[in-house]
Design a protein around this motif. Structure first.
Motif, PDB file in Angstrom:
ATOM      1  N   MET A  33       4.624 -13.385   1.226  1.00 49.83           N
ATOM      2  CA  MET A  33       3.473 -12.515   1.908  1.00 49.83           C
ATOM      3  C   MET A  33       3.715 -11.261   1.794  1.00 49.83           C
ATOM      4  O   MET A  33       5.034 -10.836   2.107  1.00 49.83           O
ATOM      5  CB  MET A  33       3.498 -12.955   3.417  1.00 49.83           C
ATOM      6  N   VAL A  34       2.765 -10.569   1.334  1.00 54.60           N
ATOM      7  CA  VAL A  34       2.782  -9.112   1.086  1.00 54.60           C
ATOM      8  C   VAL A  34       2.578  -8.235   2.466  1.00 54.60           C
ATOM      9  O   VAL A  34       1.520  -8.624   3.065  1.00 54.60           O
ATOM     10  CB  VAL A  34       1.973  -8.436  -0.037  1.00 54.60           C
ATOM     11  N   ALA A  35       3.498  -7.569   2.958  1.00 52.62           N
ATOM     12  CA  ALA A  35       3.266  -6.800   4.181  1.00 52.62           C
ATOM     13  C   ALA A  35       2.001  -5.784   4.165  1.00 52.62           C
ATOM     14  O   ALA A  35       1.691  -5.294   2.805  1.00 52.62           O
ATOM     15  CB  ALA A  35       4.309  -6.135   4.613  1.00 52.62           C
ATOM     16  N   VAL A  36       1.158  -5.576   5.058  1.00 56.93           N
ATOM     17  CA  VAL A  36       0.200  -4.514   5.009  1.00 56.93           C
ATOM     18  C   VAL A  36       0.848  -3.202   5.055  1.00 56.93           C
ATOM     19  O   VAL A  36       0.305  -2.289   4.339  1.00 56.93           O
ATOM     20  CB  VAL A  36      -0.896  -4.689   6.271  1.00 56.93           C
ATOM     21  N   LEU A  37       1.676  -3.252   6.029  1.00 58.93           N
ATOM     22  CA  LEU A  37       2.532  -1.559   6.272  1.00 58.93           C
ATOM     23  C   LEU A  37       3.844  -1.904   5.601  1.00 58.93           C
ATOM     24  O   LEU A  37       4.543  -2.615   5.951  1.00 58.93           O
ATOM     25  CB  LEU A  37       2.392  -1.571   7.772  1.00 58.93           C
ATOM     26  N   ARG A  38       3.987  -0.940   4.489  1.00 57.37           N
ATOM     27  CA  ARG A  38       5.243  -1.371   3.843  1.00 57.37           C
ATOM     28  C   ARG A  38       5.812   0.218   3.854  1.00 57.37           C
ATOM     29  O   ARG A  38       5.343   1.155   3.694  1.00 57.37           O
ATOM     30  CB  ARG A  38       4.972  -1.820   2.290  1.00 57.37           C
ATOM     31  N   TYR A  39       7.377   0.136   3.824  1.00 57.17           N
ATOM     32  CA  TYR A  39       8.084   1.294   3.520  1.00 57.17           C
ATOM     33  C   TYR A  39       9.034   1.037   2.926  1.00 57.17           C
ATOM     34  O   TYR A  39       9.830   0.264   2.594  1.00 57.17           O
ATOM     35  CB  TYR A  39       8.315   1.698   5.206  1.00 57.17           C
ATOM     36  N   LEU A  40       9.608   2.325   2.202  1.00 56.30           N
ATOM     37  CA  LEU A  40      10.830   2.209   1.314  1.00 56.30           C
ATOM     38  C   LEU A  40      11.696   3.568   1.759  1.00 56.30           C
ATOM     39  O   LEU A  40      10.936   4.657   2.229  1.00 56.30           O
ATOM     40  CB  LEU A  40      10.404   2.428  -0.215  1.00 56.30           C
ATOM     41  N   THR A  41      12.775   3.688   1.786  1.00 60.44           N
ATOM     42  CA  THR A  41      13.559   4.821   1.966  1.00 60.44           C
ATOM     43  C   THR A  41      14.549   5.070   0.739  1.00 60.44           C
ATOM     44  O   THR A  41      14.859   4.169   0.080  1.00 60.44           O
ATOM     45  CB  THR A  41      14.650   4.581   3.229  1.00 60.44           C
ATOM     46  N   ALA A  42      14.732   6.234   0.587  1.00 61.92           N
ATOM     47  CA  ALA A  42      15.838   6.782  -0.365  1.00 61.92           C
ATOM     48  C   ALA A  42      16.706   7.891   0.224  1.00 61.92           C
ATOM     49  O   ALA A  42      16.341   8.467   1.100  1.00 61.92           O
ATOM     50  CB  ALA A  42      14.967   7.313  -1.703  1.00 61.92           C
ATOM     51  N   GLY A  43      17.829   8.021  -0.703  1.00 59.74           N
ATOM     52  CA  GLY A  43      18.916   8.970  -0.026  1.00 59.74           C
ATOM     53  C   GLY A  43      19.945   8.611   0.176  1.00 59.74           C
ATOM     54  O   GLY A  43      20.284   7.488   0.827  1.00 59.74           O
ATOM     55  N   GLU A  44      21.124   9.377  -0.103  1.00 59.68           N
ATOM     56  CA  GLU A  44      22.731   9.058   0.045  1.00 59.68           C
ATOM     57  C   GLU A  44      23.018   9.737   1.264  1.00 59.68           C
ATOM     58  O   GLU A  44      22.371  10.822   1.667  1.00 59.68           O
ATOM     59  CB  GLU A  44      23.451   9.422  -0.910  1.00 59.68           C
ATOM     60  N   SER A  45      23.825   9.275   2.081  1.00 62.73           N
ATOM     61  CA  SER A  45      24.534   9.987   3.291  1.00 62.73           C
ATOM     62  C   SER A  45      24.796  11.319   3.186  1.00 62.73           C
ATOM     63  O   SER A  45      24.460  12.054   4.120  1.00 62.73           O
ATOM     64  CB  SER A  45      25.751   8.830   3.668  1.00 62.73           C
ATOM     65  N   HIS A  46      25.506  11.788   2.303  1.00 68.18           N
ATOM     66  CA  HIS A  46      25.874  12.954   2.159  1.00 68.18           C
ATOM     67  C   HIS A  46      25.082  13.639   0.832  1.00 68.18           C
ATOM     68  O   HIS A  46      25.341  14.784   0.245  1.00 68.18           O
ATOM     69  CB  HIS A  46      27.420  13.162   1.610  1.00 68.18           C
ATOM     70  N   GLY A  47      23.889  13.002   0.432  1.00 64.84           N
ATOM     71  CA  GLY A  47      23.130  13.759  -0.503  1.00 64.84           C
ATOM     72  C   GLY A  47      22.268  14.864   0.075  1.00 64.84           C
ATOM     73  O   GLY A  47      22.609  15.227   1.164  1.00 64.84           O
ATOM     74  N   ARG A  48      21.221  15.457  -0.700  1.00 64.54           N
ATOM     75  CA  ARG A  48      20.617  16.581  -0.308  1.00 64.54           C
ATOM     76  C   ARG A  48      19.719  16.109   1.031  1.00 64.54           C
ATOM     77  O   ARG A  48      19.509  17.012   1.708  1.00 64.54           O
ATOM     78  CB  ARG A  48      19.725  16.958  -1.397  1.00 64.54           C
ATOM     79  N   ALA A  49      19.203  15.069   1.043  1.00 63.12           N
ATOM     80  CA  ALA A  49      18.193  14.547   1.903  1.00 63.12           C
ATOM     81  C   ALA A  49      17.790  13.116   1.746  1.00 63.12           C
ATOM     82  O   ALA A  49      18.289  12.332   1.091  1.00 63.12           O
ATOM     83  CB  ALA A  49      16.816  15.333   1.459  1.00 63.12           C
ATOM     84  N   LEU A  50      16.970  12.705   2.842  1.00 68.90           N
ATOM     85  CA  LEU A  50      16.856  11.413   2.783  1.00 68.90           C
ATOM     86  C   LEU A  50      15.223  11.251   2.782  1.00 68.90           C
ATOM     87  O   LEU A  50      14.480  12.332   3.237  1.00 68.90           O
ATOM     88  CB  LEU A  50      16.971  10.811   4.476  1.00 68.90           C
ATOM     89  N   MET A  51      14.530  10.286   2.298  1.00 70.38           N
ATOM     90  CA  MET A  51      13.021  10.285   2.105  1.00 70.38           C
ATOM     91  C   MET A  51      12.452   8.937   2.505  1.00 70.38           C
ATOM     92  O   MET A  51      13.316   8.021   2.454  1.00 70.38           O
ATOM     93  CB  MET A  51      12.898  10.393   0.640  1.00 70.38           C
ATOM     94  N   THR A  52      11.281   8.821   2.996  1.00 67.89           N
ATOM     95  CA  THR A  52      10.625   7.809   3.497  1.00 67.89           C
ATOM     96  C   THR A  52       9.254   7.906   3.141  1.00 67.89           C
ATOM     97  O   THR A  52       8.565   8.903   3.005  1.00 67.89           O
ATOM     98  CB  THR A  52      10.274   7.716   4.927  1.00 67.89           C
ATOM     99  N   ILE A  53       8.864   6.659   2.197  1.00 68.34           N
ATOM    100  CA  ILE A  53       7.286   6.509   2.116  1.00 68.34           C
ATOM    101  C   ILE A  53       6.925   5.327   2.848  1.00 68.34           C
ATOM    102  O   ILE A  53       7.414   4.278   2.892  1.00 68.34           O
ATOM    103  CB  ILE A  53       7.037   6.169   0.387  1.00 68.34           C
ATOM    104  N   LEU A  54       5.721   5.567   3.594  1.00 68.58           N
ATOM    105  CA  LEU A  54       5.105   4.569   4.395  1.00 68.58           C
ATOM    106  C   LEU A  54       3.742   4.446   3.826  1.00 68.58           C
ATOM    107  O   LEU A  54       2.894   5.285   4.119  1.00 68.58           O
ATOM    108  CB  LEU A  54       4.901   5.077   5.802  1.00 68.58           C
ATOM    109  N   GLU A  55       3.456   3.118   3.444  1.00 69.25           N
ATOM    110  CA  GLU A  55       2.332   2.779   2.829  1.00 69.25           C
ATOM    111  C   GLU A  55       1.380   1.904   3.630  1.00 69.25           C
ATOM    112  O   GLU A  55       2.008   0.726   4.140  1.00 69.25           O
ATOM    113  CB  GLU A  55       2.649   2.380   1.430  1.00 69.25           C
ATOM    114  N   GLY A  56       0.000   1.919   3.631  1.00 68.64           N
ATOM    115  CA  GLY A  56      -0.790   1.083   4.382  1.00 68.64           C
ATOM    116  C   GLY A  56      -1.027   1.470   5.965  1.00 68.64           C
ATOM    117  O   GLY A  56      -1.875   0.969   6.713  1.00 68.64           O
ATOM    118  N   PHE A  57      -0.780   2.649   6.112  1.00 74.09           N
ATOM    119  CA  PHE A  57      -0.947   3.484   7.367  1.00 74.09           C
ATOM    120  C   PHE A  57      -2.406   3.716   7.636  1.00 74.09           C
ATOM    121  O   PHE A  57      -2.804   4.527   6.700  1.00 74.09           O
ATOM    122  CB  PHE A  57      -0.110   4.872   7.718  1.00 74.09           C
ATOM    123  N   PRO A  58      -3.156   3.330   8.528  1.00 76.18           N
ATOM    124  CA  PRO A  58      -4.640   3.649   8.524  1.00 76.18           C
ATOM    125  C   PRO A  58      -4.804   5.167   8.749  1.00 76.18           C
ATOM    126  O   PRO A  58      -4.108   5.794   9.452  1.00 76.18           O
ATOM    127  CB  PRO A  58      -5.038   3.015   9.788  1.00 76.18           C
TER     128      PRO A  58
END
Ligand SMILES: Cc1cc2nc3c(=O)[nH]c(=O)nc-3n(C[C@H](O)[C@H](O)[C@H](O)COP(=O)(O)O)c2cc1C
Length: 394
Positions: free
Chosen positions: A1-26
């Motif tokens: 089943m593919v979720a309607v609301l999906r998210y991915l994160t990226a980033g290392e603990s001591h890297g430059r930054a953390l990122m999030t993409i949240l897809e399917g948000f109305p």
């Protein structure tokens, strides 16, 4: 089943930054960075955290998907900069070919050994940087947006520290209120004055003493997080296919949090030892003017047949003790195969209060996904109309 609301994160603990993409948000949902930052601050708190949390002041920059304070229906993009990055730049971004000082003594209980074998990494830092629960900041950002959407639908999620080590709170002190909003506001106000997000001051004092003793001994502690979603309509999730069952989806989302090894829905553990007649929640007619049946008890934790049943969704998440110990555990040197003590780096002694905020985020993402599945809609006002129509039908 593919979720309607999906998210991915990226980033290392001591890297430059953390990122999030949240897809399917109305579209059309009010959302500002302050909504998310408030959750960032909560995730950083709690007695027992390590030195890192004194350095970071997590703030989110909304990079995409919001204009003039409202969501657009396009993917939401969040960025959280790591203030610690300048201290780590030389370690995290060495000259190509620089072998540096590789970590070769895996910590029992962490991802070091399995991750190094799986990805063929010589330096365990290549594993631990991403396995670290610093990632949960990015997840909490996604969860905060999902919580704003749920709040628009009258759903509120609250969590608390239920037990820490072998100290448990008085279960009668679980936060409640007349309405989801009232319960949420009341606990948010009280929570801010606690050290461990525990609603039982006497138990909290003992929990703090347990953390101090563990720290003194170079050891760590886990515990139990209680969480409840209030105002959830019946019929989220489905009985018709295993991957659509909301109990499985919730359990998956909560145990996918670093360090959480068990999840209990309702009174699952005690129920397994009781007679059925003392477990299942009777169904009574609703009061006049309210046709939806009422349940005098909620031992099922609001889920029957993989669907919400209109009662609060109750979850307890069991977190293991932190695996980075100052009094390092037995391990081996991967080069020499000799017995050595495991690698140690700056670490929390206990992160149960912070993990509670992550549990809320995981539940918000899971429930918001089930909400969008049931009520569809590309915009908030479409979802609201569908929900209102459904509630009238109940
Ligand atoms: C909010 C939070 C903070 C954590 N902080 C630490 C920490 O400082 N040190 C550590 O070794 N583990 C910490 N953990 C747990 C590890 O990230 C986790 O045990 C590790 O990634 C291995 O995954 P597993 O326990 O799920 O198998 C934390 C977990 C959470 C949710």
């Amino acid at each position: 089943m593919v979720a309607v609301l999906r998210y991915l994160t990226a980033g290392e603990s001591h890297g430059r930054a953390l990122m999030t993409i949240l897809e399917g948000f109305p579209a059309g949902c009010p959302l500002v960075a302050e909504d998310i930052d408030a959750e960032m601050v909560r995730r950083q708190g709690g007695y027992g955290r390590g030195g890192r949390m004194a350095i970071e002041r997590d703030r989110v920059t909304i990079m995409a998907g919001v204009r003039r304070g409202y969501t657009l229906g396009s993917p939401l993009g969040f960025l959280i900069r790591n203030r610690d990055w300048p201290n780590w730049e030389a370690v995290m971004a060495p000259e190509p070919g620089d072998p540096g000082d590789p970590i070769r003594r895996p910590r029992p209980g962490h991802a070091d050994l399995a991750g190094a074998v799986k990805y063929g990494h010589h330096d365990l830092r290549n594993v631990l940087e991403r396995a670290s629960a610093r990632e949960t900041a990015a997840r909490v950002a996604a969860g905060a947006a999902a919580a704003v959407l749920l709040a628009e639908m009258g759903v509120r999620i609250i969590s608390w520290t239920h037990a820490l080590g072998d100290v448990a709170m008085d279960p009668d002190r679980v936060p409640t209120g007349r309405t989801p909003e009232e319960a949420w506001e009341d606990w948010r106000t009280r929570e801010a004055a606690t050290d461990l997000r525990c609603p039982d001051p006497g138990a909290e004092e003992q929990m703090i003493a347990a953390i101090d003793a563990a720290r003194e001994a170079g050891d760590t502690l886990g515990g139990v997080i209680g969480a409840v979603a209030l105002g959830v309509p019946p019929g989220l999730g489905s009985h018709v296919q295993s991957d659509r069952r909301l109990d499985g989806r919730l359990a998956g989302a909560v145990t996918a949090i670093q360090g959480i090894k068990g999840v209990e829905i309702g009174e699952a553990v005690a129920n397994a030892r009781r007679l059925g007649s003392l477990v299942h929640d009777p169904i009574h007619p609703g009061p006049v003017g309210r046709t939806f049946p009422v349940r005098p008890t909620n031992r099922a934790g609001g889920l029957e047949g993989g669907m919400t049943n209109g009662e609060p969704v109750v979850v307890h998440a069991h977190m293991k003790p932190i695996s980075t110990l100052r009094r390092s555990m037995e391990s081996i040197d991967l080069d020499t195969r000799e017995a050595v003590l495991a690698h140690h780096e700056r670490s929390d002694v206990c992160a149960v209060p912070a993990a509670g905020v992550v549990v809320e985020a995981a539940m918000a993402l899971c429930l918001a996904d089930a909400f969008l599945e049931k009520f569809g809609g590309d915009s908030l006002c479409e979802i609201r109309r569908a929900l209102q129509h459904y509630r009238e039908g109940l």
